[in-house]
Design an enzyme around this catalytic site. Structure first.
Site, mmCIF file in Angstrom:
data_model
loop_
_atom_site.group_PDB
_atom_site.id
_atom_site.type_symbol
_atom_site.label_atom_id
_atom_site.label_comp_id
_atom_site.label_asym_id
_atom_site.label_seq_id
_atom_site.Cartn_x
_atom_site.Cartn_y
_atom_site.Cartn_z
ATOM 1 N N CYS A 31 49.210 35.890 31.756
ATOM 2 C CA CYS A 31 49.432 36.746 32.927
ATOM 3 C C CYS A 31 48.151 36.765 33.761
ATOM 4 O O CYS A 31 47.079 37.130 33.266
ATOM 5 C CB CYS A 31 49.797 38.155 32.458
ATOM 6 N N ASP A 32 48.261 36.365 35.023
ATOM 7 C CA ASP A 32 47.090 36.334 35.903
ATOM 8 C C ASP A 32 46.430 37.701 36.038
ATOM 9 O O ASP A 32 45.201 37.800 36.041
ATOM 10 C CB ASP A 32 47.476 35.816 37.295
#
Length: 105
Positions: free
Chosen positions: A9-10
């Site tokens: 997840c960025d």
């Protein structure tokens, strides 16, 4: 400090980079324990459920009506992230409010 989220997840990676003393707990690899999940739900309620996710959109109406904590336990991507636990308090998302509360500019 713990960051509950997904390793790919960025937003979780941004939080981890800004909080070098934090440890990422990938909720797909390490299931979020029930007590932590219940405490987070008590703090954030329905905000904890990510209803904009692809996973949510893939659920039918019957599945969506199930207990949200069971859904998050079965589908970790349904948890809004990152969920950050610092000094016994929870923070949800990587918002300006969260960054301020954690002393990150």
């Amino acid at each position: 400090m713990l960051i509950y989220g997904l390793k790919n997840c960025d937003t979780c990676r941004k939080a981890l980079k800004s909080l070098p003393n934090a440890r990422l707990v990938d909720v797909r690899a390490e299931a979020l324990d029930r007590v932590t999940l219940q405490r987070a739900w008590a703090r954030f309620g329905a905000e904890l459920l990510n209803t904009r996710s692809t996973t949510w959109r893939g659920l039918d109406a019957d599945e969506r009506s199930r207990d949200p904590l069971e859904l998050i336990a079965e589908h970790p991507a349904l948890m809004k992230r990152p969920l950050i636990e610092a000094e016994g308090e929870f923070h949800l998302g990587w918002t300006p409010e969260t960054r301020r509360a954690l002393g990150v500019d």
